[in-house]
Write a protein that holds these residues in place. Structure first.
Motif, short mmCIF file in Angstrom:
data_model
loop_
_atom_site.label_atom_id
_atom_site.label_comp_id
_atom_site.label_asym_id
_atom_site.label_seq_id
_atom_site.Cartn_x
_atom_site.Cartn_y
_atom_site.Cartn_z
N SER A 139 -10.04 6.37 9.72
CA SER A 139 -10.57 5.22 8.97
C SER A 139 -9.79 4.87 7.71
CB SER A 139 -12.05 5.45 8.62
OG SER A 139 -12.80 5.62 9.80
N PHE A 140 -8.50 5.17 7.67
CA PHE A 140 -7.65 4.70 6.59
C PHE A 140 -7.14 3.32 6.96
CE2 PHE A 140 -7.76 9.08 5.49
CZ PHE A 140 -7.45 9.16 4.14
N ALA A 141 -6.90 2.49 5.97
CA ALA A 141 -6.36 1.15 6.18
C ALA A 141 -5.10 0.98 5.35
CB ALA A 141 -7.39 0.09 5.78
N VAL A 142 -4.13 0.26 5.89
CA VAL A 142 -2.89 -0.03 5.17
C VAL A 142 -3.23 -0.99 4.03
CG1 VAL A 142 -0.61 -1.10 5.30
CG2 VAL A 142 -1.44 0.29 7.20
N VAL A 143 -2.77 -0.65 2.82
CA VAL A 143 -2.99 -1.53 1.67
C VAL A 143 -1.69 -2.19 1.21
CG1 VAL A 143 -5.09 -0.42 0.88
CG2 VAL A 143 -2.89 0.41 0.05
N SER A 144 -0.55 -1.58 1.54
CA SER A 144 0.73 -2.21 1.21
C SER A 144 1.86 -1.49 1.93
CB SER A 144 0.99 -2.21 -0.31
OG SER A 144 1.17 -0.90 -0.78
N GLU A 145 3.01 -2.17 1.95
CA GLU A 145 4.22 -1.61 2.53
C GLU A 145 5.35 -1.80 1.55
OE1 GLU A 145 5.36 -2.69 6.52
OE2 GLU A 145 3.26 -3.02 7.09
N ASP A 146 6.29 -0.88 1.58
CA ASP A 146 7.49 -0.98 0.75
C ASP A 146 8.67 -0.60 1.65
OD1 ASP A 146 9.61 -0.76 -1.02
OD2 ASP A 146 8.47 0.30 -2.54
N PRO A 147 9.53 -1.57 1.99
CA PRO A 147 10.62 -1.28 2.91
C PRO A 147 11.74 -0.41 2.34
CG PRO A 147 10.76 -3.53 2.13
CD PRO A 147 9.48 -2.97 1.60
N SER A 148 11.73 -0.18 1.03
CA SER A 148 12.80 0.61 0.41
C SER A 148 12.24 1.42 -0.76
CB SER A 148 13.91 -0.31 -0.08
OG SER A 148 14.96 0.45 -0.63
N HIS A 149 11.35 2.35 -0.43
CA HIS A 149 10.67 3.14 -1.44
C HIS A 149 11.47 4.41 -1.75
CE1 HIS A 149 7.14 4.20 -3.78
NE2 HIS A 149 7.12 5.39 -3.21
N ALA A 150 11.30 4.93 -2.95
CA ALA A 150 12.00 6.14 -3.37
C ALA A 150 11.31 7.41 -2.88
CB ALA A 150 12.12 6.17 -4.89
N TYR A 151 10.43 7.29 -1.90
CA TYR A 151 9.68 8.43 -1.37
C TYR A 151 10.61 9.52 -0.87
CZ TYR A 151 6.51 11.03 1.67
OH TYR A 151 5.78 12.02 2.27
N GLY A 152 10.48 10.70 -1.44
CA GLY A 152 11.25 11.85 -0.96
C GLY A 152 12.69 11.85 -1.42
N MET A 153 13.36 10.74 -1.29
CA MET A 153 14.76 10.57 -1.72
C MET A 153 15.66 11.74 -1.33
SD MET A 153 15.33 7.59 -3.35
CE MET A 153 16.77 8.00 -4.30
N ARG A 154 15.71 12.09 -0.05
CA ARG A 154 16.64 13.12 0.42
C ARG A 154 18.04 12.50 0.40
NH1 ARG A 154 15.45 15.53 6.10
NH2 ARG A 154 13.74 16.46 4.99
N ASP A 155 18.95 13.12 -0.32
CA ASP A 155 20.34 12.64 -0.42
C ASP A 155 20.43 11.20 -0.90
OD1 ASP A 155 21.20 15.12 0.56
OD2 ASP A 155 21.04 14.43 2.64
N GLY A 156 19.49 10.77 -1.73
CA GLY A 156 19.51 9.44 -2.28
C GLY A 156 19.05 8.35 -1.33
N THR A 157 18.61 8.73 -0.14
CA THR A 157 18.16 7.76 0.85
C THR A 157 16.77 7.25 0.52
OG1 THR A 157 19.45 8.87 2.55
CG2 THR A 157 17.70 7.40 3.31
N ARG A 158 16.60 5.95 0.58
CA ARG A 158 15.28 5.35 0.41
C ARG A 158 14.67 5.14 1.78
NH1 ARG A 158 13.80 3.06 -4.39
NH2 ARG A 158 15.29 3.36 -6.05
N TYR A 159 13.34 5.22 1.85
CA TYR A 159 12.63 5.10 3.11
C TYR A 159 11.58 4.00 3.02
CZ TYR A 159 14.63 9.68 3.92
OH TYR A 159 15.50 10.72 4.08
N GLY A 160 11.40 3.29 4.10
CA GLY A 160 10.32 2.33 4.17
C GLY A 160 9.02 3.09 4.37
N VAL A 161 7.99 2.71 3.63
CA VAL A 161 6.71 3.42 3.71
C VAL A 161 5.54 2.45 3.79
CG1 VAL A 161 7.56 5.48 2.48
CG2 VAL A 161 6.45 3.64 1.20
N LYS A 162 4.44 2.97 4.31
CA LYS A 162 3.16 2.27 4.28
C LYS A 162 2.21 3.10 3.42
CE LYS A 162 3.52 0.15 8.83
NZ LYS A 162 2.88 -0.02 10.15
N PHE A 163 1.46 2.43 2.58
CA PHE A 163 0.45 3.06 1.75
C PHE A 163 -0.91 2.79 2.36
CE2 PHE A 163 4.04 2.09 -0.99
CZ PHE A 163 4.25 3.32 -1.63
N TRP A 164 -1.69 3.84 2.52
CA TRP A 164 -3.01 3.75 3.16
C TRP A 164 -4.06 4.24 2.17
CZ3 TRP A 164 -3.20 2.97 8.67
CH2 TRP A 164 -1.96 2.97 9.30
N GLN A 165 -5.30 3.78 2.35
CA GLN A 165 -6.39 4.32 1.54
C GLN A 165 -7.73 4.16 2.24
OE1 GLN A 165 -6.21 2.28 -2.26
NE2 GLN A 165 -8.02 1.11 -1.77
#
Length: 185
Positions: A153-179
């Motif tokens: 029962s989580f719903a997507v509230v936003s997306e970020d195609p180039s988020h700093a999530y995790g940043m392994r080796d400086g790579t940015r990842y697209g993410v979805k935020f749920w709540q």
């Protein structure tokens, strides 16, 4: 609402959530050799060793005592076999909010364990950590994790195609935020 099972575990229809113990080091180490876990959980060290698992498990009691994070081993309710991990971490900047994270061991996938674990922890979050809003992040393309979130029962509230999530080796990842709100869905 999650039922409390043996040893004060939080139990759902398929799984129980219990504190990690040192006997879990081998199962955690074995699970974290999986390429899919590393593909979607960019904060794990690679290669992942038993020393990493031991050090991680040893942080749990203090984090639980100070209320900053609660980590649970996900185990099959019927067999007691190790299935994965799920955690709740209180937000440092947003009162009454916590982030959730989970991974499933390769041998336990596609059996509904992760969705059941997420529902159990979400239902128990208010009592466990006095939080009202739950959030989680999935990397874009992680369809399995997105299905787990939807089933809980989580719903997507936003997306970020180039988020700093995790940043392994400086790579940015697209993410979805749920709540969703804490408590039963």
């Amino acid at each position: 609402m999650a039922a409390t099972g043996e040893n004060n575990a939080l139990c759902g229809a398929k799984v129980c959530l219990r504190a990690f113990v040192l006997d879990d080091v081998d199962a955690v180490t074995r699970a974290c050799q999986d390429e899919e876990i590393h593909r979607w959980t960019v904060t794990l060290p690679w290669p992942y060793t038993a020393d990493h698992a031991l050090a991680w498990i040893q942080t749990h009691p203090e984090e639980s005592r100070d209320g900053t994070a609660f980590h649970f081993a996900v185990v099959d309710r019927t067999t007691g076999g190790f299935c994965g991990s799920i955690s709740l971490e209180r937000s440092r900047s947003v009162p009454k909010q916590a982030g959730l994270g989970y991974w499933t061991a390769p041998w336990a996938r596609n059996r509904g364990f992760a969705s059941d674990a997420l529902r159990v922890l979400a239902a128990s979050a208010m009592d466990l950590a006095a939080v009202e809003r739950l959030v989680l992040v999935t990397m874009i393309g992680n369809v399995a994790s997105e299905r787990v979130a939807q089933r809980a029962s989580f719903a997507v509230v936003s997306e970020d195609p180039s988020h700093a999530y995790g940043m392994r080796d400086g790579t940015r990842y697209g993410v979805k935020f749920w709540q969703r709100t804490a408590g039963p869905a």
